[in-house]
Design an enzyme around this catalytic site. Structure first.
Site, PDB file in Angstrom:
ATOM      1  N   ARG A  50       0.845  -1.211   0.000  1.00 52.00           N
ATOM      2  CA  ARG A  50       0.000   0.000   0.000  1.00 52.00           C
ATOM      3  C   ARG A  50       0.876   1.255   0.000  1.00 52.00           C
ATOM      4  O   ARG A  50       0.539   2.266  -0.589  1.00 52.00           O
ATOM      5  CB  ARG A  50      -0.969   0.019   1.180  1.00 52.00           C
ATOM      6  CG  ARG A  50      -1.675   1.368   1.329  1.00 52.00           C
ATOM      7  CD  ARG A  50      -3.032   1.319   2.033  1.00 52.00           C
ATOM      8  NE  ARG A  50      -3.067   0.472   3.198  1.00 52.00           N
ATOM      9  CZ  ARG A  50      -2.528   0.774   4.390  1.00 52.00           C
ATOM     10  NH1 ARG A  50      -1.935   1.934   4.572  1.00 52.00           N
ATOM     11  NH2 ARG A  50      -2.606  -0.075   5.390  1.00 52.00           N
ATOM     12  N   TYR A 102     -15.236  16.157 -17.169  1.00 53.42           N
ATOM     13  CA  TYR A 102     -15.606  14.749 -17.179  1.00 53.42           C
ATOM     14  C   TYR A 102     -16.753  14.551 -16.173  1.00 53.42           C
ATOM     15  O   TYR A 102     -16.678  15.044 -15.039  1.00 53.42           O
ATOM     16  CB  TYR A 102     -14.381  13.918 -16.778  1.00 53.42           C
ATOM     17  CG  TYR A 102     -14.678  12.464 -16.594  1.00 53.42           C
ATOM     18  CD1 TYR A 102     -14.971  11.670 -17.693  1.00 53.42           C
ATOM     19  CD2 TYR A 102     -14.672  11.881 -15.341  1.00 53.42           C
ATOM     20  CE1 TYR A 102     -15.257  10.322 -17.532  1.00 53.42           C
ATOM     21  CE2 TYR A 102     -14.950  10.537 -15.170  1.00 53.42           C
ATOM     22  CZ  TYR A 102     -15.245   9.764 -16.269  1.00 53.42           C
ATOM     23  OH  TYR A 102     -15.527   8.439 -16.100  1.00 53.42           O
ATOM     24  N   ASP A 173      -6.522  18.489 -15.254  1.00 53.55           N
ATOM     25  CA  ASP A 173      -6.740  17.112 -15.695  1.00 53.55           C
ATOM     26  C   ASP A 173      -6.239  17.041 -17.141  1.00 53.55           C
ATOM     27  O   ASP A 173      -6.837  17.626 -18.040  1.00 53.55           O
ATOM     28  CB  ASP A 173      -8.235  16.773 -15.594  1.00 53.55           C
ATOM     29  CG  ASP A 173      -8.543  15.338 -16.008  1.00 53.55           C
ATOM     30  OD1 ASP A 173      -7.757  14.759 -16.782  1.00 53.55           O
ATOM     31  OD2 ASP A 173      -9.591  14.804 -15.576  1.00 53.55           O
ATOM     32  N   LYS A 198      -6.918   5.852 -19.909  1.00 52.03           N
ATOM     33  CA  LYS A 198      -7.106   6.342 -21.273  1.00 52.03           C
ATOM     34  C   LYS A 198      -5.799   6.226 -22.067  1.00 52.03           C
ATOM     35  O   LYS A 198      -5.344   5.130 -22.289  1.00 52.03           O
ATOM     36  CB  LYS A 198      -7.636   7.776 -21.210  1.00 52.03           C
ATOM     37  CG  LYS A 198      -8.786   7.965 -20.183  1.00 52.03           C
ATOM     38  CD  LYS A 198     -10.027   7.158 -20.493  1.00 52.03           C
ATOM     39  CE  LYS A 198     -11.031   7.108 -19.341  1.00 52.03           C
ATOM     40  NZ  LYS A 198     -11.450   8.379 -18.787  1.00 52.03           N
TER      41      LYS A 198
HETATM   42  C1  LIG Z   1     -12.047   8.811 -17.545  1.00 48.60           C
HETATM   43  C2  LIG Z   1     -11.718  10.142 -17.032  1.00 48.60           C
HETATM   44  C3  LIG Z   1     -11.565  10.376 -15.656  1.00 48.60           C
HETATM   45  C4  LIG Z   1     -11.820   9.289 -14.619  1.00 48.60           C
HETATM   46  O1  LIG Z   1     -10.877   8.270 -14.705  1.00 48.60           O
HETATM   47  P1  LIG Z   1     -11.188   6.712 -14.335  1.00 48.60           P
HETATM   48  O2  LIG Z   1      -9.901   6.057 -14.649  1.00 48.60           O
HETATM   49  O3  LIG Z   1     -12.331   6.281 -15.206  1.00 48.60           O
HETATM   50  O4  LIG Z   1     -11.547   6.677 -12.894  1.00 48.60           O
HETATM   51  C5  LIG Z   1     -11.203  11.634 -15.247  1.00 48.60           C
HETATM   52  N1  LIG Z   1     -10.995  12.638 -16.131  1.00 48.60           N
HETATM   53  C6  LIG Z   1     -11.138  12.452 -17.463  1.00 48.60           C
HETATM   54  C7  LIG Z   1     -10.909  13.594 -18.394  1.00 48.60           C
HETATM   55  C8  LIG Z   1     -11.507  11.212 -17.952  1.00 48.60           C
HETATM   56  O5  LIG Z   1     -11.661  11.035 -19.275  1.00 48.60           O
END
Ligand SMILES: *Cc1c(COP(=O)(O)O)cnc(C)c1O
Length: 388
Positions: A50, A102, A173, A198
């Protein structure tokens, strides 16, 4: 710090001592929960997974290097990473957020963060003056650029001048462009978050998330939150993301080429009423992106002339898949209204310009002409649905 980012996707600049792992070229998966000690006070540097794990740590170094940060922390999902960032704030704090985020982030902020006493003002950071919304309780500004799914572009360097002057954190982000195309820390951001699910992972096979920073004080606080709340990425998943990152440069180039091709094709279609892709010179954020990014990414949003046609497109695609998520090798078609943004109130969506006619494409790395042929086929079918 000599390597280009293409090389940094594959090699760490520091020597990572392969001789200590029998020369293995692929970084080993240290599938262990705990680590043995020789004696009291004689830790190997690893105590418990962890807190630290060699495979995860290697991945963290790679991601920190790609984003030019001093520390990256790997989480079990993007939302776990964003949730951990929000633990930096206390009841009474105020944050300014981009409105077109998002959907999962919007849900976190409007349900969990608000419940925890954090007040939030959502604005269009690409058009409004952020300084007008800062109060003496404001602690941070949180943005995506380009946004999801409307591709609004915010000038990160200009915004960071405001946040630095007021002593606020700027959180970006960077999922949509990946570190291959944009490095917000270099442009003045304090914290970058990623859904590693992604582009970093890139194969639609693992969930993961990252926080990257270039500030010692923030890294220290986040490491404390990380070990305490415990959403670290598992060793095997860390290895999958490491493997994904090796081809990040190639994948980004190819998906971006496909996005430009399909944006051009969509522009020529009578039934397409709007194409939003920052690579088009008509896009309002085009010039800013030329300045702050190394490309325009592989996400594009478009509107068709009616809802029935939008629904038929979703039903009729085959090579292209109707699914949420983005950034993988497969091209995906998404319906923001019922998928990524299902929990965002319709009025909020309307403010962002998301309607029943809006579709989002995440371009993969297939042959571009095959993707064009697929769209030609489903456009020709119109509202006729061929699959039951
Ligand atoms: C998918 C996504 C998230 C969340 O991520 P997860 O891996 O699905 O928890 C946050 N910000 C953006 C821009 C995303 O496309």
């Amino acid at each position: 710090m000599g390597y280009d980012i293409e090389t940094k996707c594959i090699h760490l600049e520091e020597n990572d001592h392969p001789e200590e792992r029998f020369g293995a070229i692929s970084f080993p998966i240290y599938q262990t929960a705990t680590f043995a000690h020789k004696g009291v006070g004689q830790s190997t540097g690893y105590d418990y997974t962890r807190l630290q794990n060699p495979t995860r740590e290697h991945l963290e170094k790679v991601v920190a290097s790609l984003e030019q940060g001093i520390d990256a922390i790997a989480f079990s999902s993007g939302m776990a990473a964003i949730g951990a960032v929000m633990e930096l704030f206390s009841p009474g704090d105020h944050l300014i957020m981009e409105r077109d985020l998002y959907g999962g982030s919007t849900r976190l902020f409007s349900h969990i963060s608000k419940k925890n006493g954090i007040s939030i003002t959502s604005i269009d950071c690409s058009r409004e003056n952020v300084a007008d919304y800062i109060t003496d309780r404001t602690k941070a500004v949180y943005i995506e650029t380009p946004t999801n799914p409307m591709m609004n572009v915010t000038d990160i360097a200009a915004l960071s001048k405001i946040t630095k002057e007021k002593g606020l954190l700027l959180i970006v982000d960077n999922t949509f462009l990946s570190p291959y195309l944009q490095n917000p820390l270099v442009l003045g951001a304090d914290i970058v978050v990623h859904s590693g699910t992604k582009y970093l992972g890139g194969h639609n096979d693992t969930i993961s998330g990252f926080i990257v920073t270039n500030r010692e004080d923030i890294s220290e606080k986040l490491r404390f939150i990380f070990k305490t709340t415990g959403a670290g990425l598992a060793p095997f998943d860390s290895w999958l993301i490491l493997r994904g990152i090796q081809t990040l440069a190639l994948r980004m180039e190819k998906s971006q080429e496909n996005a430009a091709l399909l944006a051009d094709w969509l522009l020529k279609q009578k039934r397409v009423t709007r194409v939003i892709y920052p690579g088009l010179s008509s896009h309002p954020g085009h010039e800013i992106m030329k300045k702050q990014s190394r490309g325009f990414g592989a996400m594009l949003t478009f509107d068709v002339d009616n809802e029935a046609f939008a629904l038929s497109l979703l039903k009729n695609v085959r090579l292209i898949r109707f699914a949420e998520s983005l950034g993988g090798t497969e091209t995906l078609l998404t319906y923001p209204l019922t998928q990524t943004h299902a929990d965002v109130p319709k009025e909020e969506l309307a403010k962002c310009g998301i309607t029943e006619h809006t579709l989002r494409l995440s371009l993969g790395i297939e042959n571009g002409q095959d993707l064009v042929k697929e769209l030609e086929r489903v456009f020709e079918l119109g509202e006729k649905e061929v699959y039951g």
